[in-house]
Motif scaffolding. Sequence first.
Motif, PDB file in Angstrom:
ATOM      1  N   THR A 158       0.860  -1.185   0.000  1.00 23.87           N
ATOM      2  CA  THR A 158       0.000   0.000   0.000  1.00 23.87           C
ATOM      3  C   THR A 158       0.895   1.234   0.000  1.00 23.87           C
ATOM      4  N   ALA A 165      -5.750   3.606   0.400  1.00 21.29           N
ATOM      5  CA  ALA A 165      -5.336   2.232   0.099  1.00 21.29           C
ATOM      6  C   ALA A 165      -4.908   1.499   1.362  1.00 21.29           C
ATOM      7  N   THR A 169      -7.001  -1.727   2.845  1.00 20.30           N
ATOM      8  CA  THR A 169      -6.275  -2.996   2.937  1.00 20.30           C
ATOM      9  C   THR A 169      -6.222  -3.483   4.374  1.00 20.30           C
ATOM     10  N   THR A 184       4.234  -0.810   3.589  1.00 21.26           N
ATOM     11  CA  THR A 184       3.848   0.528   3.140  1.00 21.26           C
ATOM     12  C   THR A 184       4.963   1.190   2.333  1.00 21.26           C
ATOM     13  N   SER A 203      -2.077  -6.858  -3.753  1.00 19.39           N
ATOM     14  CA  SER A 203      -2.426  -5.454  -3.545  1.00 19.39           C
ATOM     15  C   SER A 203      -3.931  -5.295  -3.693  1.00 19.39           C
TER      16      SER A 203
END
Length: 409
Positions: A158, A165, A169, A184, A203
């Motif tokens: 992300t 995002a 997630t 991240t 993803s």
Amino acid sequence: MPTRVTWTFLLACTPALAAGPSLAQTGADFYKGKTVTYIVATAPGGGYDLYGRLVADYMQKYLPGSTFVVKNMPGAGHLVGANAIYASPPDGLTIGTFNTGLIYNQLIKKEGVRFDLTKMSWIGKAASDPRVVIVAQQTPIKSYKELVESKQTLNFATAGIGSAAFVETTMLINTLNWPAKILTGYDGNSDQLAMRRGEIHGSIASRSSWDEFVKNGYGRYVAQIGGKDKDVPQLASLVSDPEAKELIALIQSQGDISRLTAGPPGIPQDRLDALRTAYRKALEDKELQAKAEKAGRPIDPAYGDEVLKMVKQALNQKEKTVALLKQALEQEEPPPPETKGTISELKNGNREITLKLPDGKVFEAKISGSRTELTVGGKKAKRDELKTGMSCTVAAPKSGAEARSIACN
């Protein structure tokens, strides 16, 4: 000299004279000779800027005599631009676009939110961009069931903590108990490059940004949230837990209300109607649609109160969903590691930096004009002040990622 009866007769026969110039300043006529500021809550470039400029260009076309000027106002994850639109005078001369993810911010009453999305003057939304769950081609996973039953812990990429995002997630992995952990710092297409390297297994992202990747055989879709596509199963149909379905519906709303256009509360109805009409004509313009298709950007519009209804539905969430959202949004991102070296190369208008490290290796980083804190000699600086040979300390999660800060001498 005319009598009172004569004056009365003349006024009755010439209502435009009796009403004065205000009559000619209603609806679309108001915009003749006026400048409309269209705020884009990001820096130039990227999807929001592209949609914003398309919309502004073609709304100008369908409001004859008007001039539309695009003004980029990046910062604080679209909060700066959204707050500016909301606080603008309600004269119909300031409208703009921002990330639908701000629905999340309003739901948790995040500090810095100075707007109420339910009170804004909604003009429309340009697209629906469903979320998809993608896995790398080199993984053995070919279905959602195989993802859930994976014996291997999967790395999901992300952007930074706090991004839409990351929030989506985090909530899905925790609620649906996926065998996955989040990495991240993947901005732009760095997650796709990492997936090809085998560093990343999966993803969750907008479909339009991954279609080409999947078509090229580098990944596969195992589930989708929203959208009209029939080639990928809907995630909501693959889970049975009611709370999980509510969470999926919330995430779907972010894709359904994509690339929006709104103004401040209280725009006079006749001017708002004129803006909505121009917006509708713009989005139905074949030339605009062709440009969007060429850029790989979907067009799936909705208008006015229809969008307001969608926003209100997205903001109507149960306390448990809001608590999950709050927990995900309020996580603090640890400071990235620092790497010291000498600038050996600058590329793409100083948007990319390469450091030569003391051990002879290299470290690369991207430089954002709005997000990367840049100093030279202890003073705030711009990218064009960087020169090869400078000694720098770059704070970035890994080589190739966007730098949070760069300090050079």
